[in-house]
Motif scaffolding. Structure first.
Motif, PDB file in Angstrom:
ATOM      1  N   GLU A 240      -1.695  -1.479  -3.999  1.00 21.10           N
ATOM      2  CA  GLU A 240      -2.859  -0.616  -3.816  1.00 21.10           C
ATOM      3  C   GLU A 240      -2.414   0.811  -3.522  1.00 21.10           C
ATOM      4  O   GLU A 240      -1.502   1.035  -2.712  1.00 21.10           O
TER       5      GLU A 240
ATOM      6  N   GLN B 132      -9.805   6.670   3.078  1.00 20.48           N
ATOM      7  CA  GLN B 132     -10.336   5.464   2.439  1.00 20.48           C
ATOM      8  C   GLN B 132     -10.093   4.261   3.341  1.00 20.48           C
ATOM      9  O   GLN B 132      -9.190   4.265   4.184  1.00 20.48           O
ATOM     10  N   GLU B 133     -10.889   3.212   3.145  1.00 16.98           N
ATOM     11  CA  GLU B 133     -10.760   1.991   3.936  1.00 16.98           C
ATOM     12  C   GLU B 133     -10.083   0.903   3.111  1.00 16.98           C
ATOM     13  O   GLU B 133     -10.315   0.772   1.901  1.00 16.98           O
ATOM     14  N   TYR B 134      -9.234   0.113   3.806  1.00 17.68           N
ATOM     15  CA  TYR B 134      -8.458  -0.937   3.155  1.00 17.68           C
ATOM     16  C   TYR B 134      -8.449  -2.170   4.049  1.00 17.68           C
ATOM     17  O   TYR B 134      -8.818  -2.111   5.231  1.00 17.68           O
ATOM     18  N   ARG B 135      -7.983  -3.269   3.490  1.00 20.66           N
ATOM     19  CA  ARG B 135      -7.822  -4.488   4.271  1.00 20.66           C
ATOM     20  C   ARG B 135      -6.564  -5.216   3.810  1.00 20.66           C
ATOM     21  O   ARG B 135      -6.294  -5.331   2.610  1.00 20.66           O
TER      22      ARG B 135
ATOM     23  N   PHE C   9       0.866  -1.178   0.000  1.00 21.60           N
ATOM     24  CA  PHE C   9       0.000   0.000   0.000  1.00 21.60           C
ATOM     25  C   PHE C   9       0.899   1.222   0.000  1.00 21.60           C
ATOM     26  O   PHE C   9       1.783   1.355   0.860  1.00 21.60           O
TER      27      PHE C   9
ATOM     28  N   ARG D  70      -7.808   2.342   7.836  1.00 18.36           N
ATOM     29  CA  ARG D  70      -8.229   3.478   7.026  1.00 18.36           C
ATOM     30  C   ARG D  70      -7.134   4.537   7.032  1.00 18.36           C
ATOM     31  O   ARG D  70      -6.291   4.577   7.927  1.00 18.36           O
TER      32      ARG D  70
ATOM     33  N   LEU E  82      -2.784   4.345  -1.893  1.00 24.21           N
ATOM     34  CA  LEU E  82      -3.415   4.993  -0.743  1.00 24.21           C
ATOM     35  C   LEU E  82      -4.005   6.335  -1.161  1.00 24.21           C
ATOM     36  O   LEU E  82      -3.332   7.155  -1.796  1.00 24.21           O
TER      37      LEU E  82
END
Length: 253
Positions: free
Chosen positions: A117, A123-126, A92, A133, A119
């Protein structure tokens, strides 16, 4: 239970260059997910010293491209993918870290990863079992975002490099634990030096009232002021337990 290992507590170029404190970023482990936040110079070495297997990492988060946060990014990608033999892991990173003159993730390594991914603000991520977030964009010369991770039912916010501004507070409003990059003891006279100082941290702790706070990422003025004593004073003044991280410190959540 989650654990956070401070692989380094150095902030600012002089402390990093002299290695007065280690500069390996932060290792985070929870529910079988393992990540490194901001792999600065020496992260590979410090992981080895802590007997943490690089190839077991789930991924990496880079909050911004400055070298004290990204210098070991490429060697960690190469190591966790075993030189590209096993396609795995996620990175990320802000868009600036992938495109343009400040790109730091080498193009030949990108296909080794399962995912890359970008950033973006708020925003929300996993990553595996860890949800997180991003904050608003920080005021810093590089594109920078703090992160709030969900760890063992607690929200742990990493307030990374930034100049203080009022809008910063809302991004960390509901955090149970706050970890501050506090490079400076006092504000720098130049607006070009965009880092938090102790007074900024005190204001944020008083406003946000976390269960506890941790100071890290120290520049020379903080080291001269003695981070442990600074943390003790903040504890007395705010009524919130504040501690100063040290190299190799383990924080259990």
């Amino acid at each position: 239970m989650a654990r956070i290992v401070f692989l380094g507590t150095a902030g600012a170029r002089y402390v990093v260059a002299r290695q007065l404190r280690a500069s390996g970023g932060v290792y985070i482990e929870a529910d079988g997910t393992r990540l490194v936040l901001d792999p600065g110079p020496g992260t590979l070495v410090y992981l080895a010293r802590e007997k943490i297997r690089v190839e077991k990492l789930t991924g990496l988060i880079v909050t911004h491209v400055h070298l004290d946060h990204s210098a070991d990014l490429n060697i960690l990608v190469d190591a966790l993918t075993e030189g590209g033999l096993k396609r795995r892991g996620t990175v990320f990173i802000p868009r600036e870290g992938l495109y343009g003159e400040n790109a730091v993730l080498l193009p030949y390594l990108r296909p080794y990863l399962e995912r890359v991914e970008i950033l973006l603000p708020q925003q929300e991520y996993r990553l595996g079992e860890i949800a997180f977030r991003t904050s608003v964009r920080h005021h810093h010369p590089a594109e920078t975002y703090g992160v709030v991770l969900e760890l063992s039912g607690k929200r742990v916010g990493f307030v990374v490099d930034t100049l203080y501004f009022r809008g910063l507070i809302e991004s960390y409003r509901d955090c149970d634990v706050l970890i501050f990059n506090v490079v400076r003891y006092r504000p720098h006279p130049s607006p070009q030096v965009q880092h938090l100082c102790v007074a900024n941290v005190k204001e944020m702790i008083q406003e946000l009232r976390p269960e506890r706070a941790v100071l890290t990422h120290f520049g020379m003025t903080m080291i001269r002021a003695n981070p442990k004593q600074v943390a003790q004073k903040l504890s007395r003044e705010t009524g919130i337990p504040v501690s100063a991280a040290y190299d190799g410190m383990v924080l259990e959540i």
